[in-house]
Design an enzyme around this catalytic site. Structure first.
Site, PDB file in Angstrom:
ATOM      1  N   ASP A  54       5.608  -3.605 -38.252  1.00  0.00           N
ATOM      2  CA  ASP A  54       5.464  -3.320 -36.824  1.00  0.00           C
ATOM      3  C   ASP A  54       4.419  -2.237 -36.605  1.00  0.00           C
ATOM      4  O   ASP A  54       4.455  -1.178 -37.244  1.00  0.00           O
ATOM      5  CB  ASP A  54       6.798  -2.855 -36.234  1.00  0.00           C
ATOM      6  CG  ASP A  54       6.633  -2.425 -34.784  1.00  0.00           C
ATOM      7  OD1 ASP A  54       6.426  -3.302 -33.926  1.00  0.00           O
ATOM      8  OD2 ASP A  54       6.673  -1.202 -34.514  1.00  0.00           O
ATOM      9  N   TYR A  59      -0.796   3.748 -31.928  1.00  0.00           N
ATOM     10  CA  TYR A  59      -0.638   4.493 -33.160  1.00  0.00           C
ATOM     11  C   TYR A  59      -2.003   4.861 -33.758  1.00  0.00           C
ATOM     12  O   TYR A  59      -2.724   4.014 -34.287  1.00  0.00           O
ATOM     13  CB  TYR A  59       0.161   3.680 -34.187  1.00  0.00           C
ATOM     14  CG  TYR A  59       1.559   3.310 -33.750  1.00  0.00           C
ATOM     15  CD1 TYR A  59       2.211   3.984 -32.722  1.00  0.00           C
ATOM     16  CD2 TYR A  59       2.243   2.283 -34.385  1.00  0.00           C
ATOM     17  CE1 TYR A  59       3.499   3.640 -32.333  1.00  0.00           C
ATOM     18  CE2 TYR A  59       3.532   1.930 -34.008  1.00  0.00           C
ATOM     19  CZ  TYR A  59       4.153   2.606 -32.972  1.00  0.00           C
ATOM     20  OH  TYR A  59       5.426   2.255 -32.604  1.00  0.00           O
ATOM     21  N   LYS A  85       2.222  -4.268 -29.886  1.00  0.00           N
ATOM     22  CA  LYS A  85       2.728  -3.926 -28.554  1.00  0.00           C
ATOM     23  C   LYS A  85       1.609  -3.965 -27.526  1.00  0.00           C
ATOM     24  O   LYS A  85       0.436  -3.924 -27.868  1.00  0.00           O
ATOM     25  CB  LYS A  85       3.390  -2.544 -28.606  1.00  0.00           C
ATOM     26  CG  LYS A  85       4.469  -2.458 -29.702  1.00  0.00           C
ATOM     27  CD  LYS A  85       5.127  -1.103 -29.748  1.00  0.00           C
ATOM     28  CE  LYS A  85       6.149  -1.042 -30.873  1.00  0.00           C
ATOM     29  NZ  LYS A  85       5.513  -0.893 -32.196  1.00  0.00           N
ATOM     30  N   GLY A 235      14.084   4.346 -35.338  1.00  0.00           N
ATOM     31  CA  GLY A 235      14.580   5.710 -35.144  1.00  0.00           C
ATOM     32  C   GLY A 235      16.002   5.918 -35.629  1.00  0.00           C
ATOM     33  O   GLY A 235      16.760   6.668 -34.998  1.00  0.00           O
ATOM     34  N   VAL A 236      16.377   5.289 -36.740  1.00  0.00           N
ATOM     35  CA  VAL A 236      17.764   5.403 -37.204  1.00  0.00           C
ATOM     36  C   VAL A 236      18.118   6.823 -37.624  1.00  0.00           C
ATOM     37  O   VAL A 236      19.297   7.172 -37.704  1.00  0.00           O
ATOM     38  CB  VAL A 236      18.063   4.434 -38.370  1.00  0.00           C
ATOM     39  CG1 VAL A 236      18.056   3.010 -37.889  1.00  0.00           C
ATOM     40  CG2 VAL A 236      17.093   4.638 -39.522  1.00  0.00           C
ATOM     41  N   SER A 239      14.728  10.710 -35.011  1.00  0.00           N
ATOM     42  CA  SER A 239      13.541  11.557 -35.174  1.00  0.00           C
ATOM     43  C   SER A 239      13.618  12.450 -36.399  1.00  0.00           C
ATOM     44  O   SER A 239      12.756  13.301 -36.603  1.00  0.00           O
ATOM     45  CB  SER A 239      13.265  12.413 -33.933  1.00  0.00           C
ATOM     46  OG  SER A 239      12.956  11.598 -32.832  1.00  0.00           O
ATOM     47  N   LEU A 242      18.963  13.180 -38.874  1.00  0.00           N
ATOM     48  CA  LEU A 242      19.905  12.575 -39.823  1.00  0.00           C
ATOM     49  C   LEU A 242      19.328  12.489 -41.236  1.00  0.00           C
ATOM     50  O   LEU A 242      20.025  12.063 -42.161  1.00  0.00           O
ATOM     51  CB  LEU A 242      20.323  11.180 -39.344  1.00  0.00           C
ATOM     52  CG  LEU A 242      21.259  11.161 -38.133  1.00  0.00           C
ATOM     53  CD1 LEU A 242      21.448   9.742 -37.611  1.00  0.00           C
ATOM     54  CD2 LEU A 242      22.616  11.776 -38.489  1.00  0.00           C
ATOM     55  N   ALA A 243      18.069  12.873 -41.378  1.00  0.00           N
ATOM     56  CA  ALA A 243      17.450  12.923 -42.708  1.00  0.00           C
ATOM     57  C   ALA A 243      17.108  14.350 -43.107  1.00  0.00           C
ATOM     58  O   ALA A 243      16.438  14.573 -44.116  1.00  0.00           O
ATOM     59  CB  ALA A 243      16.200  12.053 -42.742  1.00  0.00           C
TER      60      ALA A 243
END
Length: 338
Positions: A54, A59, A85, A235-236, A239, A242-243
């Site tokens: 994607d 970008y 997109k 975005g799991v 941003s 969670l990492a």
């Protein structure tokens, strides 16, 4: 589950790999990426079994599309799925500076929003040329919604509904130039609105269905299942919080979010599970979700993402997260190992 497992959209002749490659980093998001590094990432993604890529004109101000197209040009066209997109036209502008919109080394093209019929069509044609492919499998409307545009969204939404933007997407799909259409956004509400206007095949939804957020479970995801709007989750890591990087929704994580992440991490540690592994695997349990796209800055980071995605997790983890009130009771969870 393997990263390369293929999953069908409900509509359209499209199969996405369970894990997809998000290519914003190839455009130099926040830090520059050299051409050889970008090519190495794409080649490694292929070797790891990823077959969904994607990108977007925005970008790197067209840089990502150019790099993605070049890297995929030697691959058999029927063995991968490519999405890009529309919604921004990238027009020549010599005043573009390093750091504009967060791109470390953007090319000299300035984005201008245009969701009209002509704008969507021109954006698609420009992407065809940059990517080097006549057919692009999936075309998303990029960043429509109040989160991006605020009050200006009212008029931009009219470009889609009254100015022919949705009609352009329908035309591209009916002519076979794209196989599937949808939205690529950070808010589920605008997708729900779009579903009342046109038949959406697939949506790239970033950050709204994660270990931290499940507000969209009902009625939105329920409606997506009923109407065949497949969801690709982006975005799991919300941003990055969670990492472990302390960012949430592209900014510094507020104290309440940090506290919740700490509680999630504590439960994961009890089961000897890395928090990012749980974050990557959780969304795919929902029947509306067909794929998860993640970016990477290095081959090593990409390999780590795949390892987390494929790691066997204990079934007890998910029940513990529910019993601690950390994920919604109604949220489907992976089966896990006993």
């Amino acid at each position: 589950m393997k990263a390369g497992d293929l999953r069908d959209l409900a509509r359209g002749d499209v199969q996405l790999s369970a894990l997809g490659m998000g290519c914003s980093q190839l455009g130099g998001l926040y830090r520059a990426m050299q051409q050889q590094q970008a090519r190495a990432l794409m080649d490694e993604a292929w070797s790891l079994g990823l077959r969904y890529f994607d990108t977007a004109p925005f970008y790197g101000y067209t840089l990502s599309e150019r790099r993605v197209g070049a890297a995929l040009s030697a691959r058999p066209r029927n063995q991968f799925v490519l999405s890009t997109k529309a919604g921004r036209l990238l027009l020549p502008d010599p005043t573009v500076q390093p750091g504009d919109d967060g791109w470390a080394e953007p090319l000299p093209f300035r984005p201008h929003y245009d969701y009209s019929f002509d704008g969507i069509m021109r954006s698609f044609e420009d992407s065809q040329q940059r990517l080097g492919f006549a057919q692009i499998d999936v075309l998303y409307v990029h960043d429509i919604g109040r989160m991006t545009h605020g009050d200006a969204n009212v008029e931009l939404w009219k470009q889609l509904t009254e100015g022919g933007g949705f009609r352009a997407l329908d035309a591209l799909r009916s002519e076979g130039q794209v196989k599937a259409i949808g939205l690529g956004v950070n808010e589920w509400q605008v997708v729900h609105d779009a579903m009342q206007e046109t038949q959406i095949d697939v949506t790239l939804l970033a950050g709204r269905y994660t270990l931290l957020e499940q507000e969209c479970l009902s009625p939105f995801l329920d409606d997506c299942v009923r109407h065949g709007n497949a969801i690709v989750v982006g975005g799991v890591f919300n941003s990055g919080v969670l990492a472990g990087n302390g960012k949430f929704n592209y900014g510094d994580a507020p104290a309440a979010v940090v506290s919740r992440v700490h509680r999630l991490a504590e439960v994961c540690r009890e089961y000897e599970v890395p928090l990012p592994a749980a974050a990557l695997q959780f969304p795919l349990a929902h029947p509306a979700i067909v794929s998860c796209v993640v970016g990477a800055r290095s081959v090593e980071q990409l390999r780590q993402n795949v390892a987390w995605f494929e790691q066997a997790l204990p079934a007890g983890l998910w029940q513990a997260l529910k019993s601690n009130g950390l994920i919604a009771d109604a949220a489907p969870v992976p089966e896990g190992v006993q």
